[in-house]
Design a protein around this motif. Structure first.
Motif, PDB file in Angstrom:
ATOM      1  N   VAL A  63      14.942   1.680 -59.387  1.00  0.00           N
ATOM      2  CA  VAL A  63      14.084   2.277 -58.513  1.00  0.00           C
ATOM      3  C   VAL A  63      14.987   3.053 -57.271  1.00  0.00           C
ATOM      4  O   VAL A  63      14.152   2.512 -55.905  1.00  0.00           O
ATOM      5  N   GLU A  64      15.121   4.107 -57.515  1.00  0.00           N
ATOM      6  CA  GLU A  64      15.331   4.948 -55.870  1.00  0.00           C
ATOM      7  C   GLU A  64      13.807   5.587 -55.331  1.00  0.00           C
ATOM      8  O   GLU A  64      13.281   6.002 -56.058  1.00  0.00           O
ATOM      9  N   MET A  65      13.773   5.327 -54.185  1.00  0.00           N
ATOM     10  CA  MET A  65      12.591   5.451 -53.747  1.00  0.00           C
ATOM     11  C   MET A  65      12.114   6.093 -52.525  1.00  0.00           C
ATOM     12  O   MET A  65      11.443   7.062 -51.804  1.00  0.00           O
ATOM     13  N   LEU A  66      12.999   5.565 -51.336  1.00  0.00           N
ATOM     14  CA  LEU A  66      12.845   5.464 -49.908  1.00  0.00           C
ATOM     15  C   LEU A  66      13.910   6.447 -49.700  1.00  0.00           C
ATOM     16  O   LEU A  66      14.800   6.931 -49.685  1.00  0.00           O
ATOM     17  N   LEU A  67      12.829   7.207 -48.631  1.00  0.00           N
ATOM     18  CA  LEU A  67      13.198   8.541 -47.936  1.00  0.00           C
ATOM     19  C   LEU A  67      13.634   7.839 -46.635  1.00  0.00           C
ATOM     20  O   LEU A  67      13.359   7.381 -46.124  1.00  0.00           O
ATOM     21  N   ALA A  68      14.300   8.643 -45.678  1.00  0.00           N
ATOM     22  CA  ALA A  68      14.652   8.669 -44.795  1.00  0.00           C
ATOM     23  C   ALA A  68      14.122   8.492 -43.123  1.00  0.00           C
ATOM     24  O   ALA A  68      13.051   9.466 -43.626  1.00  0.00           O
ATOM     25  N   GLY A  69      13.269   7.965 -42.569  1.00  0.00           N
ATOM     26  CA  GLY A  69      12.569   7.536 -41.564  1.00  0.00           C
ATOM     27  C   GLY A  69      11.014   7.012 -42.113  1.00  0.00           C
ATOM     28  O   GLY A  69      11.390   6.284 -43.261  1.00  0.00           O
ATOM     29  N   ASP A  70      10.418   6.677 -40.529  1.00  0.00           N
ATOM     30  CA  ASP A  70       9.301   5.369 -41.747  1.00  0.00           C
ATOM     31  C   ASP A  70       8.179   6.139 -40.526  1.00  0.00           C
ATOM     32  O   ASP A  70       7.092   5.834 -40.715  1.00  0.00           O
ATOM     33  N   PRO A  72       4.044   8.971 -41.478  1.00  0.00           N
ATOM     34  CA  PRO A  72       3.157   8.538 -42.147  1.00  0.00           C
ATOM     35  C   PRO A  72       4.112   9.191 -44.000  1.00  0.00           C
ATOM     36  O   PRO A  72       4.010   9.491 -44.950  1.00  0.00           O
ATOM     37  N   GLY A  73       4.795  10.734 -43.677  1.00  0.00           N
ATOM     38  CA  GLY A  73       5.182  11.616 -43.904  1.00  0.00           C
ATOM     39  C   GLY A  73       6.062  11.048 -44.974  1.00  0.00           C
ATOM     40  O   GLY A  73       6.207  10.984 -46.221  1.00  0.00           O
ATOM     41  N   SER A  74       7.102  10.788 -44.742  1.00  0.00           N
ATOM     42  CA  SER A  74       7.804   9.617 -45.161  1.00  0.00           C
ATOM     43  C   SER A  74       7.589   8.674 -46.286  1.00  0.00           C
ATOM     44  O   SER A  74       8.071   8.248 -47.192  1.00  0.00           O
ATOM     45  N   ILE A  75       6.563   7.791 -45.431  1.00  0.00           N
ATOM     46  CA  ILE A  75       6.465   6.609 -46.249  1.00  0.00           C
ATOM     47  C   ILE A  75       5.704   7.187 -47.913  1.00  0.00           C
ATOM     48  O   ILE A  75       5.927   6.700 -48.549  1.00  0.00           O
ATOM     49  N   ALA A  76       4.413   7.858 -47.446  1.00  0.00           N
ATOM     50  CA  ALA A  76       3.800   8.609 -49.166  1.00  0.00           C
ATOM     51  C   ALA A  76       4.457   9.546 -49.669  1.00  0.00           C
ATOM     52  O   ALA A  76       4.024   9.307 -50.842  1.00  0.00           O
ATOM     53  N   ILE A 134      -0.858  -1.295 -42.222  1.00  0.00           N
ATOM     54  CA  ILE A 134      -1.686  -0.343 -42.982  1.00  0.00           C
ATOM     55  C   ILE A 134      -1.607  -2.099 -44.717  1.00  0.00           C
ATOM     56  O   ILE A 134      -1.847  -1.692 -45.491  1.00  0.00           O
ATOM     57  N   ASP A 135      -1.206  -3.003 -44.226  1.00  0.00           N
ATOM     58  CA  ASP A 135      -0.323  -3.400 -45.173  1.00  0.00           C
ATOM     59  C   ASP A 135      -1.123  -4.759 -45.548  1.00  0.00           C
ATOM     60  O   ASP A 135      -1.844  -4.487 -47.044  1.00  0.00           O
ATOM     61  N   ASP A 136      -3.046  -4.573 -45.759  1.00  0.00           N
ATOM     62  CA  ASP A 136      -4.225  -4.725 -45.627  1.00  0.00           C
ATOM     63  C   ASP A 136      -4.639  -4.170 -46.306  1.00  0.00           C
ATOM     64  O   ASP A 136      -5.256  -4.561 -47.881  1.00  0.00           O
ATOM     65  N   ALA A 137      -4.454  -2.802 -46.550  1.00  0.00           N
ATOM     66  CA  ALA A 137      -5.213  -1.746 -47.533  1.00  0.00           C
ATOM     67  C   ALA A 137      -4.688  -1.491 -48.856  1.00  0.00           C
ATOM     68  O   ALA A 137      -4.681  -1.943 -49.935  1.00  0.00           O
ATOM     69  N   LEU A 138      -3.326  -1.967 -48.204  1.00  0.00           N
ATOM     70  CA  LEU A 138      -2.483  -1.498 -49.607  1.00  0.00           C
ATOM     71  C   LEU A 138      -2.118  -3.606 -50.178  1.00  0.00           C
ATOM     72  O   LEU A 138      -2.340  -3.523 -51.399  1.00  0.00           O
TER      73      LEU A 138
END
Length: 173
Positions: A63-70, A72-76, A134-138
């Motif tokens: 599953v290819e999913m990662l966009l460049a950058g970290d 909030p928009g890139s993660i979402a 954000i780990d706790d929420a996830l």
């Protein structure tokens, strides 16, 4: 035979999963199907997909999913791409149970995508705490979506019980 789909998104979870994968492979009534995603598929993060293959494990889906950058928009957006990719994997693989570990946003995409499929989730490392991230929420969200919980200590088992999880669903392992 029950098909156990396991999602691995990076070296950190694969190291923990390795003995679990071996145990599932040895069980005569279980079939392991590995879904690799996240950092495993990004050459800049070491191309760790090769480690899985070198251990002799077959990868059923990528599953290819990662966009460049970290940001909030890139993660979402990466989470959205993950939801699309995981849903396609579940349609193709038709697993009986989904095995997830930890609190990464990639794992969260895998968990959320399983809900419409009524796919039972088994979660490793719920109940833990990572302050200020954000780990706790996830992690807690994955816990609430899960049906079986494999925690590392009695303290984490108690935390899951406080969250309303039925005690018979929680195993300290």
């Amino acid at each position: 035979m029950k098909r156990i789909a396991a999602v691995t998104v990076g070296r950190s979870d694969f190291g923990i999963f390795r003995p679990v994968f071996r145990a599932v492979e040895k069980h005569p009534d279980l079939q392991l199907v590995i879904i690799a995603a996240g950092a495993h598929l990004v050459p800049d993060f070491g191309g760790t997909i090769r480690e899985i293959e070198q251990e002799g494990f077959e990868i059923a889906e990528r599953v290819e999913m990662l966009l460049a950058g970290d940001s909030p928009g890139s993660i979402a957006r990466s989470m959205g791409l993950g939801a699309i990719g995981f849903s396609r994997a579940y349609e193709h693989l038709n697993p009986d149970v989904l095995l997830l570990l930890g609190d990464r946003f990639e794992m969260h995409s895998a968990a959320v995508s399983a809900v419409p499929f009524n796919l039972p989730l088994a979660h490793i490392h719920g109940g833990e705490v990572t302050s200020g991230a954000i780990d706790d929420a996830l992690r807690h969200s994955i816990t609430k979506l899960s049906h079986l919980h494999f925690v590392s200590t009695e303290k984490y088992a108690a935390r899951l019980a406080q969250m309303g999880e039925e005690e018979w669903r929680i195993s300290v392992t």
